[in-house]
Each structure stands twice: as structure tokens, then as C-alpha cells.
Design a protein around this motif. Sequence first.
Motif, PDB file in Angstrom:
ATOM      1  N   SER A   1       0.829  -1.208   0.000  1.00 38.44           N
ATOM      2  CA  SER A   1       0.000   0.000   0.000  1.00 38.44           C
ATOM      3  C   SER A   1       0.864   1.258   0.000  1.00 38.44           C
ATOM      4  N   ILE A   2       1.938   1.251   0.783  1.00 42.60           N
ATOM      5  CA  ILE A   2       2.854   2.402   0.795  1.00 42.60           C
ATOM      6  C   ILE A   2       3.402   2.638  -0.610  1.00 42.60           C
ATOM      7  N   ARG A   3       3.823   1.573  -1.230  1.00 48.10           N
ATOM      8  CA  ARG A   3       4.397   1.692  -2.578  1.00 48.10           C
ATOM      9  C   ARG A   3       3.410   2.325  -3.553  1.00 48.10           C
ATOM     10  N   MET A   4       2.114   2.062  -3.365  1.00 50.64           N
ATOM     11  CA  MET A   4       1.119   2.591  -4.290  1.00 50.64           C
ATOM     12  C   MET A   4       0.964   4.107  -4.180  1.00 50.64           C
ATOM     13  N   TYR A   5       1.508   4.728  -3.128  1.00 51.83           N
ATOM     14  CA  TYR A   5       1.440   6.190  -2.964  1.00 51.83           C
ATOM     15  C   TYR A   5       2.756   6.871  -3.312  1.00 51.83           C
TER      16      TYR A   5
ATOM     17  N   ALA B   1      -4.284   9.750  -9.110  1.00 50.89           N
ATOM     18  CA  ALA B   1      -4.637  11.147  -9.386  1.00 50.89           C
ATOM     19  C   ALA B   1      -5.096  11.864  -8.115  1.00 50.89           C
ATOM     20  N   ILE B   2      -4.181  12.011  -7.158  1.00 47.28           N
ATOM     21  CA  ILE B   2      -4.466  12.810  -5.973  1.00 47.28           C
ATOM     22  C   ILE B   2      -3.253  13.698  -5.714  1.00 47.28           C
ATOM     23  N   SER B   3      -3.440  14.728  -4.904  1.00 53.57           N
ATOM     24  CA  SER B   3      -2.361  15.688  -4.662  1.00 53.57           C
ATOM     25  C   SER B   3      -1.196  15.045  -3.910  1.00 53.57           C
ATOM     26  N   GLU B   4      -0.019  15.671  -4.045  1.00 59.66           N
ATOM     27  CA  GLU B   4       1.158  15.189  -3.312  1.00 59.66           C
ATOM     28  C   GLU B   4       0.908  15.231  -1.807  1.00 59.66           C
ATOM     29  N   GLU B   5       0.242  16.284  -1.345  1.00 62.20           N
ATOM     30  CA  GLU B   5      -0.044  16.393   0.087  1.00 62.20           C
ATOM     31  C   GLU B   5      -0.910  15.224   0.552  1.00 62.20           C
ATOM     32  N   GLU B   6      -1.905  14.881  -0.254  1.00 55.07           N
ATOM     33  CA  GLU B   6      -2.777  13.757   0.091  1.00 55.07           C
ATOM     34  C   GLU B   6      -1.996  12.443   0.060  1.00 55.07           C
ATOM     35  N   LYS B   7      -1.145  12.254  -0.932  1.00 54.61           N
ATOM     36  CA  LYS B   7      -0.310  11.048  -0.987  1.00 54.61           C
ATOM     37  C   LYS B   7       0.551  10.942   0.263  1.00 54.61           C
ATOM     38  N   ASN B   8       1.140  12.071   0.664  1.00 56.56           N
ATOM     39  CA  ASN B   8       2.000  12.065   1.846  1.00 56.56           C
ATOM     40  C   ASN B   8       1.227  11.686   3.100  1.00 56.56           C
ATOM     41  N   ARG B   9      -0.013  12.126   3.208  1.00 52.70           N
ATOM     42  CA  ARG B   9      -0.829  11.755   4.366  1.00 52.70           C
ATOM     43  C   ARG B   9      -1.070  10.249   4.395  1.00 52.70           C
ATOM     44  N   HIS B  10      -1.359   9.683   3.232  1.00 51.04           N
ATOM     45  CA  HIS B  10      -1.575   8.236   3.165  1.00 51.04           C
ATOM     46  C   HIS B  10      -0.301   7.491   3.562  1.00 51.04           C
TER      47      HIS B  10
ATOM     48  N   LEU C   1      -8.018   2.953  -7.922  1.00 51.27           N
ATOM     49  CA  LEU C   1      -9.325   2.576  -8.446  1.00 51.27           C
ATOM     50  C   LEU C   1     -10.422   3.301  -7.683  1.00 51.27           C
ATOM     51  N   PRO C   2     -11.529   3.616  -8.353  1.00 50.77           N
ATOM     52  CA  PRO C   2     -12.659   4.211  -7.632  1.00 50.77           C
ATOM     53  C   PRO C   2     -13.180   3.226  -6.581  1.00 50.77           C
ATOM     54  N   ASN C   3     -13.837   3.745  -5.546  1.00 50.13           N
ATOM     55  CA  ASN C   3     -14.337   2.903  -4.457  1.00 50.13           C
ATOM     56  C   ASN C   3     -15.092   1.676  -4.949  1.00 50.13           C
ATOM     57  N   HIS C   4     -15.982   1.869  -5.904  1.00 52.46           N
ATOM     58  CA  HIS C   4     -16.829   0.763  -6.344  1.00 52.46           C
ATOM     59  C   HIS C   4     -16.057  -0.319  -7.101  1.00 52.46           C
ATOM     60  N   GLU C   5     -14.831  -0.021  -7.545  1.00 53.12           N
ATOM     61  CA  GLU C   5     -14.040  -1.011  -8.274  1.00 53.12           C
ATOM     62  C   GLU C   5     -12.990  -1.686  -7.396  1.00 53.12           C
ATOM     63  N   ARG C   6     -12.758  -1.170  -6.196  1.00 52.86           N
ATOM     64  CA  ARG C   6     -11.770  -1.777  -5.309  1.00 52.86           C
ATOM     65  C   ARG C   6     -12.316  -3.058  -4.712  1.00 52.86           C
ATOM     66  N   SER C   7     -11.405  -3.957  -4.370  1.00 53.99           N
ATOM     67  CA  SER C   7     -11.845  -5.174  -3.691  1.00 53.99           C
ATOM     68  C   SER C   7     -12.395  -4.776  -2.328  1.00 53.99           C
TER      69      SER C   7
END
Length: 139
Positions: free
Chosen positions: A24-28, A36-45, A106-112
Motif C-alpha cells: 500500500s505504501i508503494r502505491m502512494y 490522481a491525488i495531490s502530493e499532500e494527500e499522498k503524503n498523508r496516506h 481505483l474508484p471505491n466501487h471497483e476496489r476489492s
Amino acid sequence: MQGRLDFSEELAELVIFMSEVAISIRMYTPYNRCLAISEEEKNRHILWLADSIHAFADLAEAIKSGNTKAISETADGIVKLYEKYTVIGERRAGDPMRTFHNEPDLPNHERSNRWVLDDGIALMEKIKAKAHLHSVITL
């Protein structure tokens, strides 16, 4: 003489959980160019994900000590930390459910339906239950 509590199975599950968090870390990171999210949001994740495994050193020390009360309290603290991750708010990721998915792009509805954090909570509850059972048996 009181027997040592064997957490081999749970520790193996903990290694698997840590591997899932690492994915999961690698995905951010820049590795995933599709996110497609901001760098700030990626850093929070990334911060949340790394934070989710930092307390395992305390858990390891508690397990090494054989102190069932310390084991239960440490595992419980980790569960409480994980429960905080579900709250949206200031300085929190905009979509906490996205943080602990292995497919954040992936959008929420497409995630496992598999949310990595649920595995961690279940594992901490399993460790707490085993420590409690051992403390009751050895009274």
C-alpha cells in the motif's frame, strides 16, 4: 513453572500484514504514476501507512517479555490507533478507506472489499485473546 506463550502463528500473520502495508505504501509513491491525488494527500496516506506498523516494536518487546498484560495493552493500543484512521478531518487523509487498500487508484466501487487495516485489527484482537486466555489458564 509457567509455560511460554507461543505467538509463532500470529507473528507470521504480522509479517504478512506488514507486507500488505508495504504494498500500500508503494502505491502512494512515484512508482504508481496513475494515482490522481495531490502530493499532500499522498503524503498523508504514506504517513498513516508507516504509522500503522511503527508500534510493532513495542508489541515485539511485550511478546518477548512474556507479560500477558503488556501484550494485551500494546495490542489494544494498536487497535485504538487503527480505529482513529477511519475518521476524516483536519490533517487526516480525505478518504481513509483509500489509504489501506492495495488498489488506491481505483474508484471505491471497483476496489476489492479487502481493507488491509481490517486484517491488522483482527490480528491484534487475536493476539489479545491469546494473551488473555494464557493469563487465565496460568492463574
